[in-house]
Enzyme design. Structure first.
Site, PDB file in Angstrom:
ATOM      1  N   HIS A   1       0.864  -1.194   0.000  1.00 31.05           N
ATOM      2  CA  HIS A   1       0.000   0.000   0.000  1.00 31.05           C
ATOM      3  C   HIS A   1       0.903   1.247   0.000  1.00 31.05           C
ATOM      4  O   HIS A   1       0.971   1.992   0.986  1.00 31.05           O
ATOM      5  CB  HIS A   1      -0.909  -0.028   1.230  1.00 31.05           C
ATOM      6  CG  HIS A   1      -2.110   0.866   1.130  1.00 31.05           C
ATOM      7  ND1 HIS A   1      -2.392   1.646   0.022  1.00 31.05           N
ATOM      8  CD2 HIS A   1      -3.112   1.106   2.024  1.00 31.05           C
ATOM      9  CE1 HIS A   1      -3.502   2.324   0.239  1.00 31.05           C
ATOM     10  NE2 HIS A   1      -3.959   2.015   1.435  1.00 31.05           N
TER      11      HIS A   1
ATOM     12  N   GLN B  66      -0.274   4.894   0.895  1.00 23.11           N
ATOM     13  CA  GLN B  66      -0.528   5.023   2.335  1.00 23.11           C
ATOM     14  C   GLN B  66       0.766   5.358   3.073  1.00 23.11           C
ATOM     15  O   GLN B  66       0.784   6.171   4.009  1.00 23.11           O
ATOM     16  CB  GLN B  66      -1.113   3.694   2.868  1.00 23.11           C
ATOM     17  CG  GLN B  66      -1.418   3.689   4.346  1.00 23.11           C
ATOM     18  CD  GLN B  66      -2.643   4.499   4.697  1.00 23.11           C
ATOM     19  OE1 GLN B  66      -3.686   4.338   4.094  1.00 23.11           O
ATOM     20  NE2 GLN B  66      -2.534   5.372   5.685  1.00 23.11           N
TER      21      GLN B  66
HETATM   22  N1  NVA Z   1      -5.250  -4.131   5.331  1.00 25.35           N
HETATM   23  C1  NVA Z   1      -6.428  -3.384   4.956  1.00 25.35           C
HETATM   24  C2  NVA Z   1      -6.073  -1.983   4.599  1.00 25.35           C
HETATM   25  C3  NVA Z   1      -7.235  -1.108   4.249  1.00 25.35           C
HETATM   26  C4  NVA Z   1      -6.821   0.274   3.854  1.00 25.35           C
HETATM   27  C5  NVA Z   1      -7.111  -4.079   3.791  1.00 25.35           C
HETATM   28  O1  NVA Z   1      -6.417  -4.463   2.849  1.00 25.35           O
HETATM   29  O2  NVA Z   1      -8.327  -4.254   3.838  1.00 25.35           O
HETATM   30  N1   CP Z   2      -6.522   3.700   4.068  1.00 26.48           N
HETATM   31  C1   CP Z   2      -7.175   3.448   2.927  1.00 26.48           C
HETATM   32  O1   CP Z   2      -6.583   3.007   1.928  1.00 26.48           O
HETATM   33  O2   CP Z   2      -8.500   3.723   2.962  1.00 26.48           O
HETATM   34  P1   CP Z   2      -9.587   3.385   1.841  1.00 26.48           P
HETATM   35  O3   CP Z   2      -9.740   1.870   1.831  1.00 26.48           O
HETATM   36  O4   CP Z   2     -10.824   4.085   2.306  1.00 26.48           O
HETATM   37  O5   CP Z   2      -9.083   3.877   0.519  1.00 26.48           O
END
Ligand code: NVA
Ligand code: CP
Length: 337
Positions: A139, A142
């Site tokens: 990610h 982020q």
């Molecule tokens: N680990 C979480 C992050 C969400 C922003 C997911 O992948 O659902």
């Molecule tokens: N933190 C994040 O990626 O949030 P969303 O899933 O709302 O995009």
């Protein structure tokens, strides 16, 4: 017959943290801070007028989608949102064909989905910058927001910041934090039960990076030892998007000791320790899932207690806002002339 060759990958792509070196990562964070100040002071200039960006989502999103949309609008670019339903991607049209079509129409492509290979293939075939808005593995956008948030609150260079992630150590966010901290020379700790620790190859990558950056890397199953001295305590949901909901039965018992509550924040030994979360968070019973987990397992607030989430220590909405400023930096750096 001679085969058509794929265009070279665009250097403005960001498919994972390790597309960046320490300098280029911190340059993006610095650009984001400048763009944030410019917007707050009403002197932002539009550097992406006439550009078009495709936003491709195979999973739900609030922050990432809205951050891309607002960042693009602030800079004068147009966006098209393609959701989990409604495009041909992966069903009637291959990833590489979709990449080549979108690459002819758009100046850049954001992708959120499941396999990391999908975003890599998009980047290999689109010929325009491709940005990973979350996969099962990484990610990266982020991470830019998290580093901006930590430097703002710590008021110190990254090398002087200690932070600890506690919870599911295999999640995209945990993996990304580990390699980001190692890349930037930070003091990075991950506390997770043995069955949910980051994969060995990710830990090995982090240790290798640390050998060069001077980072301190700790991966442990002891949450109290891990948070000692940390300026930031970070957690994420215990079952990520795309994982079977049946996983909750296995996760709750093993992750309960890793929940962020007042006692764990106190174990930092710091009155100024802050709480971070990528969001969305299950911290009370105001969501369908939060209410279900309360009824089923007796937990009111899952990965974080409501008390910590709502406390002055919690800087989660600064983090959420910073998603927009950092994503704007990614767009400007890749696309502005
Ligand atoms: N680990 C979480 C992050 C969400 C922003 C997911 O992948 O659902
Ligand atoms: N933190 C994040 O990626 O949030 P969303 O899933 O709302 O995009």
């Amino acid at each position: 017959m001679q085969q058509r060759r794929a265009p070279a990958r665009h250097p403005g792509s960001l498919t994972k943290e390790l597309d960046l070196d320490k300098g280029s990562f911190l340059d993006l964070v610095g650009l984001a801070a400048q763009l944030k100040r410019a917007k707050a002071e009403g002197r932002e200039t539009r550097r992406l007028t006439g550009r078009s960006i495709a936003l491709v989502f195979q999973k739900n999103s609030t922050r990432t989608r809205c951050a891309f949309e607002v960042a693009a609008a602030d800079q004068g670019a147009a966006v098209t949102y393609l959701g989990p339903e409604g495009s041909h991607l992966g069903r009637e049209e291959s990833v590489r064909d979709t990449a080549r079509v979108l690459g002819r129409l758009y100046d850049g492509i954001e992708f959120r989905g499941f396999a990391q290979e999908t975003v890599e293939e998009l980047a290999d075939f689109a010929g325009v910058p491709v940005w990973n808005g979350l996969t099962d593995q990484w990610h990266p956008t982020q991470m830019l927001a998290d580093v901006l948030t930590m430097t703002e609150h710590a008021g110190a260079p990254v090398e002087e910041i200690a932070f600890c992630y506690t919870g599911d150590g295999r999640s995209n966010v945990a993996r990304s934090l580990l390699v980001t901290g190692a890349l930037l020379g930070m003091d990075v700790r991950v506390a997770a039960p043995a069955v949910l620790q980051p994969p060995a190859d990710v830990v090995a990558t982090a240790r290798d990076l640390a050998g060069r950056s001077g980072a301190r890397v700790l991966v442990t199953d002891d949450p109290r030892a891990a948070v000692a001295g940390a300026a930031f305590v970070y957690t994420d949901v215990w079952v990520s998007m795309g994982e079977p909901q049946a996983e909750w039965d296995a996760r709750v018992p093993v992750l309960r000791p890793y929940r962020v509550d007042s006692a764990l924040m106190a174990a930092t030994g710091r009155d100024d320790a802050r709480f971070l979360h990528c969001l969305p968070a299950l911290h009370d019973r105001r969501t369908v899932l939060g209410a279900e987990i309360h009824d089923r397992y007796g937990l009111d607030g899952v990965e974080v207690s409501d008390e910590v989430f709502e406390s002055e220590r919690s800087v989660v909405f600064d983090q959420a806002e910073n998603r927009m400023h950092t994503i704007k930096a990614v767009l400007v750096q890749a696309l502005a002339g």
